[in-house]
Write an enzyme that holds these catalytic residues in place. Structure first.
Site, PDB file in Angstrom:
ATOM      1  N   ASP A   1     -56.362 -50.569  49.727  1.00 60.13           N
ATOM      2  CA  ASP A   1     -56.589 -50.737  51.169  1.00 60.13           C
ATOM      3  C   ASP A   1     -58.092 -50.663  51.363  1.00 60.13           C
ATOM      4  OD1 ASP A   1     -57.040 -50.340  53.850  1.00 60.13           O
ATOM      5  OD2 ASP A   1     -55.417 -48.897  54.132  1.00 60.13           O
TER       6      ASP A   1
ATOM      7  N   TYR B   1     -56.428 -35.932  52.736  1.00 65.45           N
ATOM      8  CA  TYR B   1     -55.733 -37.159  53.117  1.00 65.45           C
ATOM      9  C   TYR B   1     -56.674 -38.366  53.081  1.00 65.45           C
ATOM     10  CZ  TYR B   1     -53.123 -40.670  55.523  1.00 65.45           C
ATOM     11  OH  TYR B   1     -52.487 -41.833  55.805  1.00 65.45           O
TER      12      TYR B   1
ATOM     13  N   LYS C   1     -51.886 -43.356  52.528  1.00 65.43           N
ATOM     14  CA  LYS C   1     -50.734 -43.336  51.605  1.00 65.43           C
ATOM     15  C   LYS C   1     -50.969 -44.288  50.443  1.00 65.43           C
ATOM     16  CE  LYS C   1     -47.653 -40.371  52.160  1.00 65.43           C
ATOM     17  NZ  LYS C   1     -47.322 -39.501  51.029  1.00 65.43           N
TER      18      LYS C   1
HETATM   19  C1  F6R Z   1     -52.311 -45.319  57.175  1.00 63.45           C
HETATM   20  C2  F6R Z   1     -51.241 -44.758  57.940  1.00 63.45           C
HETATM   21  C3  F6R Z   1     -51.402 -44.552  59.380  1.00 63.45           C
HETATM   22  C4  F6R Z   1     -52.499 -43.573  59.786  1.00 63.45           C
HETATM   23  C5  F6R Z   1     -52.514 -43.372  61.305  1.00 63.45           C
HETATM   24  C6  F6R Z   1     -53.629 -42.474  61.765  1.00 63.45           C
HETATM   25  O1  F6R Z   1     -51.912 -45.723  55.908  1.00 63.45           O
HETATM   26  O2  F6R Z   1     -50.222 -44.455  57.412  1.00 63.45           O
HETATM   27  O3  F6R Z   1     -50.173 -44.128  59.911  1.00 63.45           O
HETATM   28  O4  F6R Z   1     -52.316 -42.365  59.126  1.00 63.45           O
HETATM   29  O5  F6R Z   1     -52.665 -44.610  61.934  1.00 63.45           O
HETATM   30  O6  F6R Z   1     -54.826 -42.960  61.282  1.00 63.45           O
HETATM   31  P1  F6R Z   1     -56.250 -42.324  61.638  1.00 63.45           P
HETATM   32  O7  F6R Z   1     -56.208 -40.893  61.267  1.00 63.45           O
HETATM   33  O8  F6R Z   1     -57.185 -43.124  60.755  1.00 63.45           O
HETATM   34  O9  F6R Z   1     -56.479 -42.547  63.094  1.00 63.45           O
HETATM   35 MG    MG Z   2     -55.076 -48.234  55.905  1.00 64.94          MG
HETATM   36 MG    MG Z   3     -51.437 -49.359  53.433  1.00 64.96          MG
END
Ligand code: F6R
Ligand code: MG
Ligand code: MG
Length: 385
Positions: free
Chosen positions: A10, A226, A229
Site C-alpha cells: 500500500d 499500527y 493491515k
Molecule cells: C487501512 C484501514 C482503514 C484505516 C482507517 C483509519 O488499511 O484499514 O480502516 O485504519 O480508515 O485510518 P486513519 O487512522 O489513517 O485515519
Molecule cells: Mg491504506
Molecule cells: Mg490495503
C-alpha cells in the site's frame, strides 16, 4: 526452475484507504514493461483496494535480491506519484529508509512459489484488502484438506496421499510442517487461531512441489505499532494432481469472518468480488478478495481471467452483506471489535491509566448483602424471579 512472485504494498490510497489511483498503476506498468524480457520473464500490475501488486515470473528464485529490489523501486515510484496527488497514506507500507538484500521485514508483502512448469500450468493469484494473512487459513484448509470441498482428495489418485502444510507462528517467529490428513486435528488446533498461526506454504506429497504460497508478514508486529493491515496475497497452482480451479475457488462461496476491517480492529466477512468491485467503502470494508487466473506458459502470464466475476458468487456476496449488517449492529462490542490483545488501534493504555485509582476490590459478601437489604422495601431481601 521458474519462480512466480506476487509482491504488494500500500503506497497510497485514493480516496482514503479505498483504491489505488490509476496514475500509480500506470507508473508501475511502465516499470514492469521495461523489466519484461530482462529481469522478468513476464509481469503484470493488479490492485485490490488500496494495495498494488506486482505479479511476476522470473528465473531468479525466491527471495531474490534483484527481484525484491525491483519491487521496492517500483513502490518508491508509486509513492512519489501518490505524494504528488496528495493521496492518503503515501508510502505507508515502506517501513525502511533503504533497501537491503530482500523485502523481509521491510513492509511490502510477498508470496513466492518455485515451480517446474507443467505442460499446462493453471495458477490462481488471490489478492485481499482489509484483512491479514491468517485469512487464507480457512480456504487453504478447505482446498487441500477437506474432502467436502475438494472431491479430488478422495477420487484423484494423485491427491489421495494428501498435502504438507507449513505453518508459521508469527508471534514466536518459528515454523513447522504438518503432514495431512494424518495430522489434520493438530493443524486445525493451530490455524483456527489465524492472528498467530498462518499457513505459509502447501506442498503436494505426490508431486513433491509447492502447490500454494501465501504472504505472511504482519506489519503491526514488524513495526511495533499500527501501520495498516497486511492485506495478504496467495498463489495456488491447480489441476492435474492439485485442486481443480473450481475446488480452489469453492471455499470463497462462504464469506468467512476475518480480522482487519476498519482500523485493523474489526471482524467482518471476506467478500469475493470481481476486480472492478474491489474497493472497500462501507466501514472501510467489507474486506475484499479477488482472484486472477493465469495459464503460465513458458514463463508467460496468459491472463488474467477475473475468476470471481461470476454470478455463482452472487450468493456469497449477498450473504457477506447480511453478515456485515449483523456485525455492524454490535458497534464497539466483540466479536465485531477484535479482542483487546489484537486491536491495531487502542486507547486502552490511556483509559486504564486514567481509571487506575478508581478501581476497588469487589465488596465482601456481607456488605453486598447489606447493600441489597437496604435497597429492598422494609429491609426484606428480594426473592429470585
Ligand atoms: C487501512 C484501514 C482503514 C484505516 C482507517 C483509519 O488499511 O484499514 O480502516 O485504519 O480508515 O485510518 P486513519 O487512522 O489513517 O485515519
Ligand atoms: Mg491504506
Ligand atoms: Mg490495503
Amino acid at each position: 526452475m521458474l519462480t512466480l512472485s506476487v509482491i504488494k504494498a500500500d503506497t497510497g490510497g485514493w480516496v482514503g484507504h479505498s483504491a489505488v489511483h490509476p496514475a500509480m498503476v500506470a507508473r508501475a506498468e511502465q516499470a514492469v514493461d521495461a523489466a519484461r524480457g530482462d529481469l522478468l520473464l513476464d509481469g503484470q500490475v493488479a490492485t485490490c483496494g488500496d494495495d498494488l501488486s506486482l505479479i511476476m515470473t522470473h528465473e531468479h528464485g525466491r527471495d531474490a535480491d534483484a527481484v525484491h529490489r525491483f519491487a521496492w523501486d517500483v513502490f518508491l515510484q508509486t509513492t512519489e506519484v501518490a505524494r504528488g496527488l496528495g493521496l492518503y497514506g503515501a508510502g505507508q507500507d515502506l517501513l525502511s529508509d533503504a533497501f537491503s538484500g530482500n523485502l523481509r521485514g521491510m513492509g511490502p508483502g510477498y508470496a513466492e512459489l518455485d515451480l517446474t512448469e507443467r505442460p499446462s500450468e493453471p495458477v490462481l493469484c488471490f489478492l485481499a484488502d482489509k484483512t491479514e494473512p491468517g485469512a487464507w487459513n480457512l480456504p487453504l484448509y478447505k482446498m487441500f484438506a477437506d474432502p467436502f470441498n475438494t472431491a479430488g482428495l478422495i477420487i484423484d489418485p494423485h491427491m489421495h496421499d494428501g498435502f504438507l502444510f507449513e505453518v508459521y507462528d508469527l508471534f514466536e517467529e518459528k515454523r513447522l510442517v504438518l503432514d495431512c490428513p494424518t495430522e489434520l486435528y493438530d493443524l486445525l488446533m493451530l490455524i483456527g487461531a489465524p492472528a498467530r498461526f498462518v499457513v505459509h506454504q502447501v506442498v503436494s506429497k505426490t508431486l513433491q512441489e509447492a502447490a500454494a504460497a501465501t504472504s505472511t508478514q504482519r506489519l503491526s508486529l514488524i513495526a511495533g505499532r499500527y501501520v495498516g493491515k497486511d492485506d495478504p496475497v496467495m498463489i495456488v497452482r491447480c489441476q492435474s494432481g492439485l485442486p481443480a480451479v473450481g475446488e480452489a475457488l469453492e471455499p470463497f462461496s462462504f464469506p468467512h469472518a476475518v480480522a482487519g476491517c476498519m482500523r485493523g480492529s474489526h471482524h467482518a466477512p471476506l467478500m469475493p468480488v470481481a476486480a472492478a468491485d474491489a474497493h472497500p467503502s462501507r466501514f472501510d470494508g467489507p474486506p475484499r478478495v479477488i482472484c486472477l487466473g493465469y495459464q503460465v506458459h513458458e514463463g508467460r502470464l496468459v491472463g488474467p481471467r477475473d475468476m470471481f466475476a461470476d454470478p455463482a458468487f452472487d450468493r456469497a456476496r449477498a450473504q457477506a452483506n447480511e453478515v456485515m449488517d449483523y456485525f455492524r449492529r454490535h458497534g464497539p462490542f466483540e466479536p465485531h471489535r477484535l479482542p483487546l490483545s489484537d486491536l491495531e488501534y487502542t486507547t486502552m493504555p490511556s483509559v486504564a491509566k486514567r481509571l487506575a485509582d478508581r478501581w476497588e476490590p469487589f465488596a465482601p459478601a456481607e456488605s453486598a448483602m447489606s447493600l441489597a437489604d437496604s435497597a429492598s422495601p422494609a429491609g426484606q431481601r428480594p426473592g429470585r424471579h
